[in-house]
Enzyme design. Structure first.
Site, PDB file in Angstrom:
ATOM      1  N   GLU A 107      41.702  -6.535  20.573  1.00 48.60           N
ATOM      2  CA  GLU A 107      41.541  -5.738  21.782  1.00 48.60           C
ATOM      3  C   GLU A 107      40.963  -4.374  21.449  1.00 48.60           C
ATOM      4  OE1 GLU A 107      45.048  -3.415  23.321  1.00 48.60           O
ATOM      5  OE2 GLU A 107      46.120  -5.184  22.585  1.00 48.60           O
ATOM      6  N   CYS A 141      47.354  -8.172  23.150  1.00 43.99           N
ATOM      7  CA  CYS A 141      47.857  -8.659  21.862  1.00 43.99           C
ATOM      8  C   CYS A 141      47.850 -10.182  21.737  1.00 43.99           C
ATOM      9  CB  CYS A 141      49.279  -8.142  21.637  1.00 43.99           C
ATOM     10  SG  CYS A 141      49.425  -6.352  21.714  1.00 43.99           S
ATOM     11  N   HIS A 276      55.990 -11.514  18.630  1.00 39.28           N
ATOM     12  CA  HIS A 276      55.103 -10.357  18.732  1.00 39.28           C
ATOM     13  C   HIS A 276      55.989  -9.115  18.788  1.00 39.28           C
ATOM     14  CE1 HIS A 276      52.229  -7.422  19.957  1.00 39.28           C
ATOM     15  NE2 HIS A 276      52.822  -7.241  21.133  1.00 39.28           N
TER      16      HIS A 276
END
Length: 565
Positions: A107, A141, A276
């Site tokens: 990103e 993400c 994550h």
């Protein structure tokens, strides 16, 4: 064979020949090899607490963070990804033409059109391999996981040509000065994907949740900084986790039922669980939520000892618990042992480096591998939860190979991550004052051109292409050249590299092949090699530097430059 080659050969996890495609479905597609990159400097979170005049423990306890890695102004997403791919290919000793798909999840956008993947193609130039599918995938993400799924899907489809796939995920996570800044970080992970993998993706077991929400987004293309609603983002993360886990659990139970095994799935069926990781404290709460989901799904005659202290919360619905502090406290206490056994070890890199966005989950995987032996991991199931704001999320799992014998693919994969703690410990600790100054420099130079001779000569998406710092410091810090710089020092006169970049851009050298005059010099069109030799110390391994320089020049060579050659 050189010492470097011997080390690389020692950690090679795959055969150095392309795969042979057969008519049968490829089995156990997953991760064959894995490489992690993180910046060479960090700031201590305890020091940052003092510098920011916040209470002791706000970052170290409240967030669960010890250190935060960060990039200098000379690094960008291209240099991070170039480095990690180069290292992976060197360690696996694979020929460059054995890769048939390469996909990047990121990103960190420095160009609104050109993909990072196209920059990585520079590494494949000498092999002549341009037949490589894949492109960049972007959604906060989640892009790294989407790229992993795409690579596996390609390999399990009629499009597969028998070669390996490579997945690269990397990001630079930076925030403006304030409460969010300590949750930053940076890094990249490259993974080699193929059949008969020691970490195989379990087929048909993906629980996914997606929806439209603005919890974290980047509408200002002139800034690295995101717009963040922290409270909303945490709630979205937990909601996505709940729904993905419910979906995954239903799918695996259906598979078991078809096989004649009709029973509920719980956390006990996952030997390890990785997440994550925006910050480490959030992961502990996430694992606790999975336990709570199991508790709500369990029959009332389930032994209370399994969910001690949770009975008072049985009447709650998952969606009503996001801000329930009493429940949080009870869940953290009830799940502490489970967290220590299944998840804590996976947070080592995140604790010491911070959030790596798309590569965060796979940094956790590397940490898990580095802290266990192949024998401990063999035959286990590793659950994984990937989240990207906006939002996209998936819960999936890896099945670890049963073969943990010395020299097995699993043994080699685990061995290749064993130096992770040592590498983290070797970084340079930077003061909060210097860290803040570097962040100010990134903010100042991002998306800004540089005036030269009174005329603006370039406008672009990355200030890092033409370094504004001294050339010597630039070369010592630029991490794509780090495999070389560890072996020798490159000294350039102050300002010389910048002049060189502009001159070779003017000459068009970046679009052509380069050559070297053995034993020491190099030939560049329009450049006085005698002058060059004055500044560049000859070395044995030249290609990494040249490829970095070529990739840099390629970005600026089409501009109108008022330079005298």
């Amino acid at each position: 064979m050189t010492d470097v080659a011997k080390v690389n050969r020692r950690f090679s996890t795959v055969s150095a020949v392309p795969l042979a495609k057969t008519d049968t479905w490829p089995k156990d597609v997953g991760i064959l090899a894995l490489e992690v990159y993180f910046p060479a400097q960090y700031v201590d979170q305890t020091d940052l607490e003092k510098y920011n005049n916040v209470e002791a423990g706000k970052y170290t306890v409240g967030l669960g963070q010890t250190h935060m890695g960060f990039c200098s102004v000379q690094e960008d997403i291209n240099s991070l990804c170039l480095t990690v791919v180069q290292r992976l290919m060197e360690r696996t000793q694979l020929p460059w033409d054995s890769v048939g798909r390469l996909e990047v999840g990121t990103e960190t956008i420095i160009d609104k059109s050109k993909a990072v993947k196209t920059v990585l193609m520079e590494l494949f130039q000498d092999s002549g391999n341009t037949d490589i599918e894949g492109i960049d995938t972007t959604n906060a993400c989640y892009g790294g996981t989407a790229s992993l799924f795409n690579a596996a899907n390609w390999m399990e489809s009629s499009s597969w040509d028998g070669r390996y796939a490579m997945v690269v995920c990397g990001d630079i996570a930076v925030y403006p000065n304030g409460n969010a800044r300590p949750t930053g970080g940076a890094g990249a992970v490259a993974m080699l994907i193929g059949p008969k993998a020691p970490l195989a993706l379990e087929q048909g077991l993906r629980g996914t949740h997606m929806e439209n929400v603005y919890d974290f987004y980047k509408p200002n293309l002139a800034s690295e900084y995101p717009m963040v609603d922290g409270k909303l983002s945490i709630q979205c993360y937990f909601r996505a986790l709940d729904r993905c886990y419910t979906s995954y659990r239903q799918k695996i139970q259906n598979q078991w039922k078809q096989a004649g095994n009709d029973r509920p799935f719980t956390l006990d069926d996952l030997q390890y669980m990785i997440f994550h990781t925006p910050f480490c404290k959030m992961v502990q709460k996430s694992l606790a939520r999975l336990m709570f989901s199991d508790f709500l799904s369990a029959s009332r005659d389930t032994p209370s000892s399994l969910y001690k202290g949770l009975e008072a919360f049985r009447g709650l619905k998952l969606e009503d618990t996001y801000n329930n502090k009493d429940l949080d406290k009870a869940l953290l206490k009830a799940s502490q042992d489970t967290f220590n056994k299944k998840t804590k070890a996976s947070l080592y890199l995140s604790t010491h480096n911070g959030n790596m966005y798309t590569s965060s989950l796979y940094g956790c995987l590397a940490s898990l591998l580095s802290s266990h032996s192949a024998q401990e991991l063999a035959g286990s199931r590793i659950g994984a939860f990937s989240y990207g704001s906006g939002l996209a999320a998936s819960f999936f799992s890896f099945r670890v190979s049963q073969d943990a014998s010395p020299g097995s693919p699993l043994d080699k994969l685990v061995s290749s991550t064993s130096d992770l703690p040592k590498r983290l410990a070797s970084r340079k600790c930077v003061s909060p004052e210097e860290f803040t100054e570097i962040m100010n420099q990134r903010e100042q130079f991002y998306h800004k051109g540089k005036k030269r001779g009174g005329k603006r000569e370039r406008e672009g998406n990355s200030s890092q292409l033409i370094p504004v710092a001294g050339s010597q410091e630039f070369f010592r810090n630029l991490e794509y050249s780090s495999p070389v710089s560890r072996l020798y020092e490159i000294w350039l006169g102050e300002g010389f590299l910048e002049d060189l970049l502009f001159k070779v851009a003017r000459s068009g050298w970046g679009s052509r092949r380069w050559s070297w005059e053995e034993p020491g010099g190099m030939q560049l069109p329009g450049i006085d090699t005698a002058k060059l030799s004055k500044y560049v110390v000859p070395w044995e391994l030249k290609i990494p530097f040249l490829k970095m320089l070529s990739a840099t020049v390629e970005r600026v060579e089409t501009l109108e430059l008022d330079i005298q050659n």
